[in-house]
Design an enzyme around this catalytic site. Structure first.
Site, PDB file in Angstrom:
ATOM      1  N   LYS A 160       0.865  -1.180   0.000  1.00 53.99           N
ATOM      2  CA  LYS A 160       0.000   0.000   0.000  1.00 53.99           C
ATOM      3  C   LYS A 160       0.897   1.224   0.000  1.00 53.99           C
ATOM      4  CE  LYS A 160      -4.429   1.009   0.181  1.00 53.99           C
ATOM      5  NZ  LYS A 160      -5.597   0.211  -0.250  1.00 53.99           N
ATOM      6  N   ASP A 200      -7.094   4.322  -4.447  1.00 54.46           N
ATOM      7  CA  ASP A 200      -7.733   4.175  -3.125  1.00 54.46           C
ATOM      8  C   ASP A 200      -8.344   5.549  -2.839  1.00 54.46           C
ATOM      9  OD1 ASP A 200      -7.821   2.117  -0.715  1.00 54.46           O
ATOM     10  OD2 ASP A 200      -7.458   4.053   0.212  1.00 54.46           O
TER      11      ASP A 200
HETATM   12  P1  NDP Z   1     -13.013   7.830  -2.722  1.00 54.57           P
HETATM   13  O1  NDP Z   1     -11.918   8.789  -2.554  1.00 54.57           O
HETATM   14  O2  NDP Z   1     -13.606   7.611  -4.072  1.00 54.57           O
HETATM   15  O3  NDP Z   1     -14.208   8.164  -1.726  1.00 54.57           O
HETATM   16  C1  NDP Z   1     -13.987   8.245  -0.368  1.00 54.57           C
HETATM   17  C2  NDP Z   1     -15.291   8.604   0.313  1.00 54.57           C
HETATM   18  O4  NDP Z   1     -15.155   8.443   1.721  1.00 54.57           O
HETATM   19  C3  NDP Z   1     -15.692  10.042   0.090  1.00 54.57           C
HETATM   20  O5  NDP Z   1     -17.083  10.131   0.129  1.00 54.57           O
HETATM   21  C4  NDP Z   1     -15.053  10.745   1.283  1.00 54.57           C
HETATM   22  O6  NDP Z   1     -15.656  11.982   1.633  1.00 54.57           O
HETATM   23  C5  NDP Z   1     -15.287   9.717   2.365  1.00 54.57           C
HETATM   24  N1  NDP Z   1     -14.246   9.850   3.388  1.00 54.57           N
HETATM   25  C6  NDP Z   1     -12.910   9.692   3.222  1.00 54.57           C
HETATM   26  N2  NDP Z   1     -12.267   9.939   4.366  1.00 54.57           N
HETATM   27  C7  NDP Z   1     -13.218  10.259   5.253  1.00 54.57           C
HETATM   28  C8  NDP Z   1     -13.185  10.614   6.613  1.00 54.57           C
HETATM   29  N3  NDP Z   1     -12.026  10.661   7.284  1.00 54.57           N
HETATM   30  N4  NDP Z   1     -14.366  10.848   7.228  1.00 54.57           N
HETATM   31  C9  NDP Z   1     -15.547  10.789   6.550  1.00 54.57           C
HETATM   32  N5  NDP Z   1     -15.635  10.479   5.254  1.00 54.57           N
HETATM   33  C10 NDP Z   1     -14.490  10.203   4.623  1.00 54.57           C
HETATM   34  O7  NDP Z   1     -12.445   6.439  -2.136  1.00 54.57           O
HETATM   35  P2  NDP Z   1     -12.967   4.960  -2.377  1.00 54.57           P
HETATM   36  O8  NDP Z   1     -14.434   4.925  -2.554  1.00 54.57           O
HETATM   37  O9  NDP Z   1     -12.103   4.345  -3.402  1.00 54.57           O
HETATM   38  O10 NDP Z   1     -12.577   4.287  -0.987  1.00 54.57           O
HETATM   39  C11 NDP Z   1     -13.487   4.183   0.099  1.00 54.57           C
HETATM   40  C12 NDP Z   1     -13.023   3.073   1.025  1.00 54.57           C
HETATM   41  O11 NDP Z   1     -12.984   1.835   0.297  1.00 54.57           O
HETATM   42  C13 NDP Z   1     -11.631   3.230   1.613  1.00 54.57           C
HETATM   43  O12 NDP Z   1     -11.603   2.670   2.902  1.00 54.57           O
HETATM   44  C14 NDP Z   1     -10.762   2.393   0.680  1.00 54.57           C
HETATM   45  O13 NDP Z   1      -9.577   1.958   1.299  1.00 54.57           O
HETATM   46  C15 NDP Z   1     -11.708   1.231   0.413  1.00 54.57           C
HETATM   47  N6  NDP Z   1     -11.434   0.430  -0.762  1.00 54.57           N
HETATM   48  C16 NDP Z   1     -11.362   1.000  -2.003  1.00 54.57           C
HETATM   49  C17 NDP Z   1     -11.145   0.208  -3.127  1.00 54.57           C
HETATM   50  C18 NDP Z   1     -11.155   0.752  -4.499  1.00 54.57           C
HETATM   51  O14 NDP Z   1     -11.081  -0.049  -5.453  1.00 54.57           O
HETATM   52  N7  NDP Z   1     -11.267   2.043  -4.696  1.00 54.57           N
HETATM   53  C19 NDP Z   1     -10.915  -1.240  -3.002  1.00 54.57           C
HETATM   54  C20 NDP Z   1     -11.086  -1.746  -1.655  1.00 54.57           C
HETATM   55  C21 NDP Z   1     -11.320  -0.923  -0.598  1.00 54.57           C
HETATM   56  P3  NDP Z   1     -14.878  13.343   1.350  1.00 54.57           P
HETATM   57  O15 NDP Z   1     -14.926  13.493  -0.135  1.00 54.57           O
HETATM   58  O16 NDP Z   1     -15.635  14.381   2.077  1.00 54.57           O
HETATM   59  O17 NDP Z   1     -13.488  13.174   1.860  1.00 54.57           O
HETATM   60  O1  2IT Z   2      -7.903  -1.592  -0.700  1.00 53.69           O
HETATM   61  C1  2IT Z   2      -7.878  -2.081  -1.846  1.00 53.69           C
HETATM   62  O2  2IT Z   2      -8.000  -3.298  -2.043  1.00 53.69           O
HETATM   63  C2  2IT Z   2      -7.690  -1.164  -2.979  1.00 53.69           C
HETATM   64  N1  2IT Z   2      -7.637   0.041  -2.773  1.00 53.69           N
HETATM   65  C3  2IT Z   2      -7.541  -1.714  -4.362  1.00 53.69           C
HETATM   66  C4  2IT Z   2      -6.121  -2.121  -4.613  1.00 53.69           C
HETATM   67  C5  2IT Z   2      -5.802  -2.536  -6.020  1.00 53.69           C
HETATM   68  O3  2IT Z   2      -4.625  -2.862  -6.230  1.00 53.69           O
HETATM   69  O4  2IT Z   2      -6.667  -2.554  -6.891  1.00 53.69           O
END
Ligand code: NDP
Ligand code: 2IT
Length: 480
Positions: A160, A200
């Site tokens: 990561k 992420d």
């Molecule tokens: P994005 O950046 O697309 O969206 C993040 C969302 O979470 C936004 O709505 C953001 O709001 C909110 N957020 C982030 N930090 C905070 C905080 N401290 N408090 C409140 N709201 C918060 O990210 P993703 O959708 O990609 O990721 C969301 C989660 O999913 C994370 O935990 C990530 O690690 C996990 N994840 C993502 C994957 C992927 O493929 N993208 C794969 C597996 C897991 P704001 O805009 O106001 O900050």
């Molecule tokens: O937390 C996760 O699994 C991710 N943000 C996706 C990682 C990836 O390599 O696609």
């Protein structure tokens, strides 16, 4: 001489032979003292001071693994100190990222890549750009990623990275300059056979594209070293959708064990980014009614449900205009709750999909009191450990993040396969593979997490299944 099979148990005699040669004999297992959870954690905390998120992630895994590793047939793991080795990243790379904003002001951020464990494949995992990024956060994410990637059945190790850069309010040009400056250092540490980053929080299609462009320029090579790329330059169909779709598929599989389905259920989703958006989309396809979304400003509650038209507005708001969720209620009604999380809204299913530690023990108790049937974690470690215990005690269908959100990295793995073969699979082909992988992860959790009375603890199942896979490889390599 007793022979010991780490995954299958203890045999009568002769050395245990792993798939390919190395074996472990009794005389090679001098140190098989059982673990004591608190002592193990005290040691870890002492070695990693000031890293509460990392401590939390390890504790959740150790709670499942200590009783397992203390079984006599698993003493080979204790002797080889596999758990201790798994808790120590291969390396943590930290670097300075210097860039200029639109007013020519110079900014300095700290970038990282945590290469955690490459026992079963090259390091693989996303990059997070958020002001809350610290070494602790990235170590927790890299540690979790190692287990998650093992569950996908694909050959991927765990890593990561990211930076404490805040993209909010920054122009496209500023984001581009930051991404290029970040990659100007990171590129020397990654490669399609060594370490493959992706997105992420704060890193989506725009940022991956800027970084991939810079990587390609610096190396002079076009390889699949980042995933989540645009479709015209090596990206995979369904990668954008994969995490949200996957976490919904996992919920479907859990519900099926109880003769239930998503259709007709009232659903809470938190977050409004990539994972949240495609969770809403898949829940809608399956006949569920999603009534909440959130961002760091608060949550919106729409009792009529966030249908396709409203979701299209959210995608435009968040992915193009990069606005605030509060705007939703100006257009569609419902209520906005500033600085609150959605967990007190009565529901059948919950999909925390924003960030770590967004469900406290009290939130978990509220969800249970309101009769929640299932929780599928789209975000990484969104539930505080005391909240996990609440769900476990109440026997909620609770899918921990390393199982529930593995669909994203799984399709990243499929993107790597397509890049290596220089072909592109159809949407149906990738979605079918994603569906199969999520079903397989569910089956692994059932196999390793089913209790004598038939109840499945998905936490135990995910941790033990993933451990077995990584540990078998580490044992085979000898002491490294
Ligand atoms: P994005 O950046 O697309 O969206 C993040 C969302 O979470 C936004 O709505 C953001 O709001 C909110 N957020 C982030 N930090 C905070 C905080 N401290 N408090 C409140 N709201 C918060 O990210 P993703 O959708 O990609 O990721 C969301 C989660 O999913 C994370 O935990 C990530 O690690 C996990 N994840 C993502 C994957 C992927 O493929 N993208 C794969 C597996 C897991 P704001 O805009 O106001 O900050
Ligand atoms: O937390 C996760 O699994 C991710 N943000 C996706 C990682 C990836 O390599 O696609």
């Amino acid at each position: 001489m007793a022979r010991v099979c780490p995954a299958l148990g203890l045999f009568a005699e002769g050395p245990f032979v792993l798939d390919s040669g190395p074996y472990v004999q009794e005389r090679d297992m001098p140190d098989t003292k059982p673990y004591e959870l608190d002592a193990f954690m005290a040691g870890l905390e002492k070695r990693n001071p000031g890293q509460p998120e990392f401590h939390q992630a390890v504790r959740e895994v150790a709670e499942s693994l200590v009783p397992y590793l203390n079984q006599d047939e698993n003493r080979v793991y204790r002797s080889a100190r596999i758990l201790e080795r798994m808790c120590e990243p291969d390396r943590v790379i930290s670097f300075r990222v210097c860039w200029q904003d639109d007013d020519h002001k110079v900014h300095i951020n700290r970038g990282y890549r945590v290469q955690f464990n490459n026992s079963i494949g090259p390091y693989k995992g996303g990059l997070r750009f958020h002001p809350s990024v610290t070494q602790s956060v990235l170590k927790f994410l890299g540690f979790e990623q190692t287990f998650k990637n093992a569950l996908t059945t694909l050959p991927m190790g765990g890593g990561k990275g990211g930076a404490n850069f805040d993209p909010k309010g920054r122009s496209d040009a500023e984001v581009m300059r930051f991404c290029q400056a970040f990659m100007a250092e990171l590129y020397r540490h990654i490669g399609y056979n060594t370490d493959i980053p992706a997105g992420d929080i704060g890193v989506g299609a725009r940022e991956v594209s800027y970084m991939f462009g810079m990587y390609k320029k610096l190396t002079g090579e076009f390889t699949g070293t980042l995933t989540g790329k645009g479709l015209s330059f090596g990206g995979s169909l369904i990668r954008t959708e994969a995490t949200g779709y996957g976490s919904t598929y996992f919920m479907q599989d859990m519900l099926e064990t109880k003769g239930e389905a998503i259709e007709g259920k009232t659903i809470l989703v938190s977050g409004s980014g990539n994972v949240a958006q495609y969770t809403v989309e898949k829940c809608n396809h399956l006949g569920g009614k999603v009534v909440t979304l959130s961002d760091s400003g608060g949550f919106i509650h729409d009792p009529d449900g966030i249908d396709e038209e409203k979701l299209a507005f959210i995608k435009e708001l968040k992915n193009v205009r990069r606005g605030r969720i509060a705007e939703y209620t100006e257009k569609f009604g419902g209520t906005f709750h500033a600085k609150e999380r959605p967990w007190a809204v009565p529901c059948d299913l919950a999909f925390p999909s924003a960030t770590q530690n967004e469900i406290s023990a009290d939130d978990a108790l509220t969800l249970v009191k309101n009769g929640v049937l299932g929780v599928s974690e789209g975000a990484n470690m969104p539930t505080e450990i005391e909240g996990v215990h609440v769900f476990q005690a109440a026997r909620v269908l609770y899918a921990p993040s390393k199982a529930a959100n593995a669909g994203g990295v799984a399709v990243s793995g499929l993107e790597q396969s397509q890049n290596a073969m220089r072909i592109s699979w159809s949407e149906d082909e990738v979605d079918r593979r994603l569906r199969d992988i999520m079903r397989d992860i569910h089956a692994q959790c059932v196999r390793h997490g089913q209790e004598p009375d038939g109840h499945v603890c998905y936490v135990t199942g995910a941790n033990r299944a993933a451990f077995n896979k990584v540990a078998a490889a580490m044992l085979a390599y000898g002491v490294l």
